[in-house]
Design a protein around this motif. Structure first.
Motif, mmCIF file in Angstrom:
data_model
loop_
_atom_site.group_PDB
_atom_site.id
_atom_site.type_symbol
_atom_site.label_atom_id
_atom_site.label_comp_id
_atom_site.label_asym_id
_atom_site.label_seq_id
_atom_site.Cartn_x
_atom_site.Cartn_y
_atom_site.Cartn_z
ATOM 1 N N GLN A 165 66.572 23.121 9.062
ATOM 2 C CA GLN A 165 65.314 22.582 9.599
ATOM 3 C C GLN A 165 64.137 23.530 9.381
ATOM 4 N N LEU A 166 64.412 24.843 9.443
ATOM 5 C CA LEU A 166 63.330 25.822 9.254
ATOM 6 C C LEU A 166 63.092 26.022 7.758
ATOM 7 N N ASP A 167 61.867 25.754 7.310
ATOM 8 C CA ASP A 167 61.573 25.938 5.889
ATOM 9 C C ASP A 167 61.776 27.409 5.517
ATOM 10 N N ASP A 168 61.230 28.294 6.347
ATOM 11 C CA ASP A 168 61.450 29.735 6.179
ATOM 12 C C ASP A 168 62.022 30.227 7.514
ATOM 13 N N GLU A 169 63.293 30.663 7.470
ATOM 14 C CA GLU A 169 63.994 30.958 8.724
ATOM 15 C C GLU A 169 63.272 31.987 9.581
ATOM 16 N N VAL A 170 62.738 33.031 8.952
ATOM 17 C CA VAL A 170 62.124 34.114 9.718
ATOM 18 C C VAL A 170 60.737 33.687 10.214
ATOM 19 N N LYS A 171 59.900 33.328 9.244
ATOM 20 C CA LYS A 171 58.505 33.004 9.570
ATOM 21 C C LYS A 171 58.399 31.805 10.539
ATOM 22 N N HIS A 172 59.116 30.748 10.232
ATOM 23 C CA HIS A 172 58.947 29.541 11.047
ATOM 24 C C HIS A 172 59.700 29.626 12.376
ATOM 25 N N GLY A 173 60.770 30.428 12.389
ATOM 26 C CA GLY A 173 61.442 30.683 13.663
ATOM 27 C C GLY A 173 60.478 31.401 14.602
ATOM 28 N N ARG A 174 59.750 32.352 14.050
ATOM 29 C CA ARG A 174 58.771 33.128 14.834
ATOM 30 C C ARG A 174 57.596 32.233 15.259
ATOM 31 N N MET A 175 57.136 31.391 14.347
ATOM 32 C CA MET A 175 56.006 30.507 14.683
ATOM 33 C C MET A 175 56.338 29.595 15.867
ATOM 34 N N LEU A 176 57.598 29.168 15.942
ATOM 35 C CA LEU A 176 58.006 28.308 17.059
ATOM 36 C C LEU A 176 57.952 29.088 18.371
ATOM 37 N N ILE A 177 58.386 30.352 18.332
ATOM 38 C CA ILE A 177 58.321 31.183 19.551
ATOM 39 C C ILE A 177 56.862 31.315 19.973
ATOM 40 N N ASP A 178 55.983 31.584 19.000
ATOM 41 C CA ASP A 178 54.567 31.766 19.322
ATOM 42 C C ASP A 178 53.956 30.499 19.934
ATOM 43 N N ARG A 179 54.524 29.362 19.582
ATOM 44 C CA ARG A 179 54.005 28.102 20.142
ATOM 45 C C ARG A 179 54.764 27.710 21.422
ATOM 46 N N ASN A 180 55.642 28.616 21.866
ATOM 47 C CA ASN A 180 56.419 28.366 23.084
ATOM 48 C C ASN A 180 57.335 27.147 22.961
ATOM 49 N N ILE A 181 57.885 26.968 21.778
ATOM 50 C CA ILE A 181 58.818 25.856 21.537
ATOM 51 C C ILE A 181 60.211 26.454 21.348
ATOM 52 N N LEU A 182 61.165 25.941 22.132
ATOM 53 C CA LEU A 182 62.535 26.468 22.061
ATOM 54 C C LEU A 182 63.305 25.726 20.976
#
Ligand code: NAD
Length: 363
Positions: free
Chosen positions: A271-288
């Protein structure tokens, strides 16, 4: 060498890609008569023979298919490990429009290629594959699972794992794991999506569905009390939980800033296009985010026991239910160590491969 779409990198060697992602083998399979063009990816066989489904898709170009099979087979290594199974990671893609190209001869020719690997790779269903297709493969090789007279379609078990993983993630996000009244958007109502919808409706969630095929939407809207959403509205749709159940890479630079959900938990792979970058972006948006390869591991658990020759449906469901516990553990570990949930799940999976790899070296 193959062309890439990235203007910065004009060509990328296939071996460089395999080195970067640590793959063991890529097998290119071609047959002029049936029009078969398939790639079988074997990522890692430390835990056992590689196992993972076959996907048929109309890829834009060969590079896209190679990237998909590399990512998917690596995902299977992690998934099979975190699910506690003694199998390695592999996956196959067949290039082409399944509605036009797929037939008995093509699937049997594919089966012969699977057979040629001598059991290093075992296949099963993935996107655009049915139990009937696996029967055709079975006519040419024993290295296939997900057969109708054995464990059958793995999708109901996959959906069950996604459902319990979603509940574990909801508990962390909302304080309790009830999905009653929660607005859940299921993107893709194919095999997995449909069984997931059934569970969500049973639990009285408010379910929204989206798909690119009208016939699939009509079938599900006729059967369940769900609301249909246009595919163009999915990413900015106001919901509590977004469940990607179509293809991968839907969590990317464009979609994440738009999301209005608190939880992402779905059955799609990668699901994550880029595992590191987009995993982090979700945290920054407060999405679990519930790691995909963990919560969608029910299906492989189902076919695994068929492959082992001791299939028992109750045991498969009991093992799949453990996803709830593991998912909670992964989310807590991620929070405590300020890492993404994907990284947290990956560490658990890699640790098991390393530990068991050492055990297997002992004489
Ligand atoms: P499927 O082909 O039955 O269903 C996929 C659905 O997604 C189809 O209805 C398709 O029309 C729809 N779709 C495609 N693109 C879409 C888009 N842009 N927007 C909305 N809908 C779209 O496949 P499946 O077996 O249900 O698998 C779904 C996902 O789950 C895949 O990523 C697959 O790899 C993963 N998965 C499946 C299993 C399993 O047991 N089947 C196990 C683990 C993971």
């Amino acid at each position: 060498m193959i062309e890439t779409q990235d203007p910065e990198v004009r060509t990328v060697s296939i071996f460089d890609q395999m080195t970067e992602m640590e793959h063991e083998q890529l097998a290119f399979c071609h047959d002029k008569d049936t029009g078969l063009k398939a790639i079988i990816g074997i990522h890692n066989t430390v835990l056992g023979p590689a196992m993972g489904g076959t996907r048929m898709w109309h890829y834009e170009n060969e590079q896209e298919a190679i990237r998909d099979v590399l990512r998917l087979s690596r995902g299977m290594t992690l998934k099979n490990s975190i699910a506690g199974l003694n199998i390695g990671g592999g996956k196959a893609v067949i290039i082409g429009d399944a509605r036009k190209l797929k037939n008995e001869a093509l699937m049997r020719r594919f089966g012969r290629f699977v057979h040629s690997l001598g059991g290093r790779y075992w296949t099963a269903e993935d996107v655009n594959m049915t139990t009937r297709d696996m029967e055709y493969v079975r006519m040419e090789t024993p290295y296939v699972t997900g057969l109708p007279d054995a464990s059958g379609d793995p999708s109901p078990v996959t959906a069950y794992g996604v459902y319990v993983g979603m509940k574990a993630t909801a508990k962390k996000a909302f304080g309790n794991d009830s999905l009653e009244g929660k607005r859940v958007l299921v993107q893709g109502v194919g095999n997995v999506g449909t069984y997931l919808v059934e569970r969500l409706v049973d639990e009285k969630a408010k379910v929204f569905v989206s798909d690119i095929f009208e016939d699939k939407l009509k079938a599900i809207a006729d059967k369940y009390n769900v609301t249909v959403i246009d595919p163009s509205e999915v990413y900015d749709f106001d919901c509590d939980i977004y469940a990607p159940c179509a293809l991968g890479a839907t969590l990317n630079d464009e979609s994440i800033p738009k999301l209005k959900c608190s939880v992402v938990a779905g059955g799609a792979n990668n699901q994550l296009d880029d595992e590191v970058k987009h995993g982090r972006m979700l945290i920054d948006r407060n999405i679990l985010y519930a790691p995909d390869f963990l919560i969608n591991s029910g299906g492989i658990t189902n076919v695994y026991y068929e492959q082992q020759g001791n299939y028992n449906r109750d045991r498969v469901y009991a093992q799949t239910e453990r996803i709830y516990e593991v998912c909670s553990e992964v989310l807590n570990f991620a929070e405590a160590n300020d890492i993404t949930s994907h990284e947290s799940a990956m560490r658990l999976a890699v640790k098991r491969i390393n530990d068991i790899g050492k055990v297997k070296l002992a004489y």
